[in-house]
Scaffold this motif. Structure first.
Motif, short mmCIF file in Angstrom:
data_model
loop_
_atom_site.label_atom_id
_atom_site.label_comp_id
_atom_site.label_asym_id
_atom_site.label_seq_id
_atom_site.Cartn_x
_atom_site.Cartn_y
_atom_site.Cartn_z
N VAL A 30 -20.85 7.89 40.81
CA VAL A 30 -20.28 8.83 41.78
C VAL A 30 -20.84 10.24 41.65
O VAL A 30 -20.51 11.12 42.45
CB VAL A 30 -18.74 8.87 41.66
CG1 VAL A 30 -18.15 7.52 41.94
CG2 VAL A 30 -18.32 9.36 40.27
N GLY A 31 -21.68 10.48 40.65
CA GLY A 31 -22.30 11.79 40.49
C GLY A 31 -23.79 11.71 40.74
O GLY A 31 -24.34 10.66 41.07
N GLY A 32 -24.48 12.85 40.59
CA GLY A 32 -25.93 12.84 40.75
C GLY A 32 -26.45 14.11 41.38
O GLY A 32 -25.69 15.05 41.65
N GLY A 33 -27.75 14.14 41.59
CA GLY A 33 -28.39 15.29 42.22
C GLY A 33 -28.36 15.18 43.73
O GLY A 33 -28.54 14.10 44.30
N ASN A 34 -28.14 16.31 44.40
CA ASN A 34 -28.07 16.35 45.86
C ASN A 34 -29.27 17.11 46.42
O ASN A 34 -29.60 18.19 45.93
CB ASN A 34 -26.77 17.04 46.31
CG ASN A 34 -25.54 16.45 45.64
OD1 ASN A 34 -25.33 15.25 45.66
ND2 ASN A 34 -24.73 17.32 45.03
N PRO A 35 -29.92 16.56 47.44
CA PRO A 35 -31.05 17.27 48.05
C PRO A 35 -30.56 18.48 48.85
O PRO A 35 -29.63 18.37 49.64
CB PRO A 35 -31.67 16.22 48.97
CG PRO A 35 -30.56 15.27 49.28
CD PRO A 35 -29.68 15.24 48.06
N LEU A 54 -26.12 19.73 41.59
CA LEU A 54 -25.67 18.58 40.83
C LEU A 54 -24.17 18.38 40.97
O LEU A 54 -23.40 19.34 40.84
CB LEU A 54 -26.01 18.76 39.35
CG LEU A 54 -27.49 19.03 39.03
CD1 LEU A 54 -27.66 19.33 37.55
CD2 LEU A 54 -28.35 17.84 39.44
N SER A 55 -23.77 17.14 41.25
CA SER A 55 -22.35 16.80 41.36
C SER A 55 -21.95 15.90 40.19
O SER A 55 -22.68 14.98 39.83
CB SER A 55 -22.05 16.09 42.68
OG SER A 55 -22.26 16.97 43.77
N SER A 56 -20.79 16.18 39.60
CA SER A 56 -20.29 15.36 38.51
C SER A 56 -18.79 15.19 38.64
O SER A 56 -18.10 16.10 39.10
CB SER A 56 -20.64 15.99 37.15
OG SER A 56 -20.06 17.27 37.04
N PRO A 57 -18.26 14.02 38.28
CA PRO A 57 -16.81 13.78 38.40
C PRO A 57 -16.04 14.39 37.25
O PRO A 57 -16.51 14.43 36.11
CB PRO A 57 -16.72 12.25 38.38
CG PRO A 57 -17.89 11.83 37.55
CD PRO A 57 -18.98 12.83 37.83
N GLU A 58 -14.83 14.86 37.54
CA GLU A 58 -13.92 15.36 36.52
C GLU A 58 -12.54 14.80 36.78
O GLU A 58 -12.16 14.58 37.93
CB GLU A 58 -13.88 16.90 36.55
CG GLU A 58 -15.17 17.56 36.10
CD GLU A 58 -14.99 19.05 35.86
OE1 GLU A 58 -14.01 19.62 36.39
OE2 GLU A 58 -15.82 19.63 35.14
N PRO A 59 -11.75 14.57 35.72
CA PRO A 59 -10.41 14.01 35.91
C PRO A 59 -9.49 14.97 36.65
O PRO A 59 -9.61 16.19 36.55
CB PRO A 59 -9.92 13.77 34.48
CG PRO A 59 -10.75 14.69 33.64
CD PRO A 59 -12.07 14.78 34.30
N THR A 60 -8.56 14.40 37.41
CA THR A 60 -7.61 15.19 38.20
C THR A 60 -6.59 15.90 37.33
O THR A 60 -6.24 17.04 37.57
CB THR A 60 -6.88 14.27 39.20
OG1 THR A 60 -7.84 13.74 40.11
CG2 THR A 60 -5.83 15.03 39.98
N GLU A 114 -11.99 14.30 40.57
CA GLU A 114 -12.44 15.40 41.42
C GLU A 114 -13.96 15.51 41.27
O GLU A 114 -14.51 15.07 40.26
CB GLU A 114 -11.78 16.72 41.02
CG GLU A 114 -10.28 16.66 40.86
CD GLU A 114 -9.55 16.52 42.17
OE1 GLU A 114 -10.16 16.80 43.22
OE2 GLU A 114 -8.37 16.13 42.15
N THR A 115 -14.62 16.11 42.23
CA THR A 115 -16.07 16.29 42.14
C THR A 115 -16.40 17.77 41.95
O THR A 115 -16.02 18.60 42.76
CB THR A 115 -16.78 15.77 43.40
OG1 THR A 115 -16.51 14.37 43.54
CG2 THR A 115 -18.29 15.97 43.29
N LYS A 116 -17.10 18.06 40.86
CA LYS A 116 -17.57 19.43 40.60
C LYS A 116 -19.06 19.51 40.96
O LYS A 116 -19.85 18.69 40.51
CB LYS A 116 -17.38 19.80 39.13
CG LYS A 116 -17.86 21.20 38.78
CD LYS A 116 -17.63 21.54 37.33
CE LYS A 116 -18.60 20.80 36.43
NZ LYS A 116 -18.46 21.22 35.02
N THR A 117 -19.41 20.49 41.78
CA THR A 117 -20.80 20.68 42.18
C THR A 117 -21.31 22.01 41.66
O THR A 117 -20.67 23.04 41.80
CB THR A 117 -20.94 20.63 43.72
OG1 THR A 117 -20.47 19.36 44.19
CG2 THR A 117 -22.39 20.80 44.14
N VAL A 118 -22.47 21.95 41.03
CA VAL A 118 -23.07 23.14 40.41
C VAL A 118 -24.43 23.41 41.05
O VAL A 118 -25.25 22.50 41.22
CB VAL A 118 -23.24 22.93 38.89
CG1 VAL A 118 -23.96 24.13 38.26
CG2 VAL A 118 -21.89 22.71 38.22
#
Length: 311
Positions: free
Chosen positions: A146-151, A159-165, A293-297
């Motif tokens: 569910v995470g990864g690099g976004n163009p 970069l998106s990575s999952p984090e607990p709610t 939740e999704t964290k995007t950096v």
């Protein structure tokens, strides 16, 4: 030479004394913050088998017990969510190991609770143990799915990575006292959340025994908290609690689910509505992602300085 008379009277007396021995009945308690308190209210209720025969007294948790469970879950959240996914997987696997060692106990409890033949109860317990192993394997893999690099259009890494709610209230299924319970609890903690579980009101004993396993399975105190009693009575304050981030309504009927969903809206809790589930089927990743939740950096890819090096 005649044989000596046997002392049969003494043996008969010893056997009679053994037959008169009273059984040691188990005292079931709540599991909150890694400890086993009695209900704050002191209340209990009778748990019977499918034939109406008494099995045990289960604690009837109060609103105060529910609030205490939330405090414990919140306190444990930082350490549990901050642990490596690999470490969480090891701990979940340890739960499976401990359950394997107490398999006969859980087979008996599930059979008595749900009125099942031992063969069917054993199938449920084995599936529940396997379910812990299955989710243990997912702890360090779900981020890759569910995470990864976004163009993006620009000189940036995105970069998106999952984090607990956070703290999740779980209403365990009412009719599946153990396999259903594990199927809704394991994915919640596998992804780094902490849980306040309301066990099946009718069949609470396997859930309370699971608390004993969790206490000796390296699961930090407060990561899982187990309450028993009236489902509606306990769920109402938890649905409205401002420090609860999400709620799984698996064990709620239609009317209760609607009431709890309205209460949960006050602080925008994430809600998983009840739905028909075959708990024997291989689970997908829906319950793993339900409370993430999704964290995007964003980060610049770098620029060439006067020396020609990147910085």
């Amino acid at each position: 030479m005649s044989d000596k008379p046997k002392n049969t009277g003494k043996k008969t007396e010893q056997k009679a004394e053994q037959n008169q021995r009273l059984s040691v009945f188990k005292t079931y308690k709540l599991y909150v913050g890694g400890k086993f308190p009695r209900s704050e209210s002191g209340r209990v209720y009778e748990v019977t088998d499918s034939k109406g025969q008494w099995l045990a007294n289960a604690p009837r948790a109060s609103r105060k017990d529910a609030r205490d469970a939330v405090v414990a879950a919140r306190k444990a959240f930082g350490g549990w969510s901050g642990a490596t996914a690999y470490n969480r997987g090891q701990i979940l696997y340890r739960v499976a190991e401990m359950l394997e060692g107490r398999r006969d106990q859980f087979v008996r409890e599930v059979a008595e609770a749900e009125g099942l033949p031992k063969s069917r109860a054993a199938a449920q317990v084995d599936a529940a143990i396997d379910r812990w192993v299955w989710y243990a394997g997912w702890t360090d893999k779900i981020a890759q799915v569910v995470g990864g690099g976004n163009p993006v259009a620009g000189p940036y890494f995105n970069l998106s990575s999952p984090e607990p709610t956070g703290v999740v209230t779980v209403l365990a299924p009412q009719e599946s006292s153990f396999l259903g319970l594990v199927s809704v609890l394991a994915p919640v903690i596998a992804t780094g959340n902490t849980a306040v579980v309301i066990a099946s009101e009718k069949f609470p004993l396997p859930a309370l025994s699971l608390g004993e396993v969790l206490a000796t399975s390296d699961v930090p105190g407060g990561v899982v908290n187990i309450l028993t009693g009236g489902t509606a009575e306990i769920a109402a304050p938890l649905a409205a609690h401002q420090d609860v981030n999400a709620i799984d309504l698996a064990g709620a009927d239609e009317a209760l689910a609607k009431e709890l969903e309205i209460a949960a809206a006050d602080n925008l809790k994430r809600v998983v509505r009840p739905q028909p589930v075959d708990y024997f089927a291989t689970p997908g990743i829906d319950r793993l992602t339900a409370f993430l939740e999704t964290k995007t950096v964003w980060h610049p890819t770098g620029a060439l300085g006067a020396s020609g090096s990147s910085y």
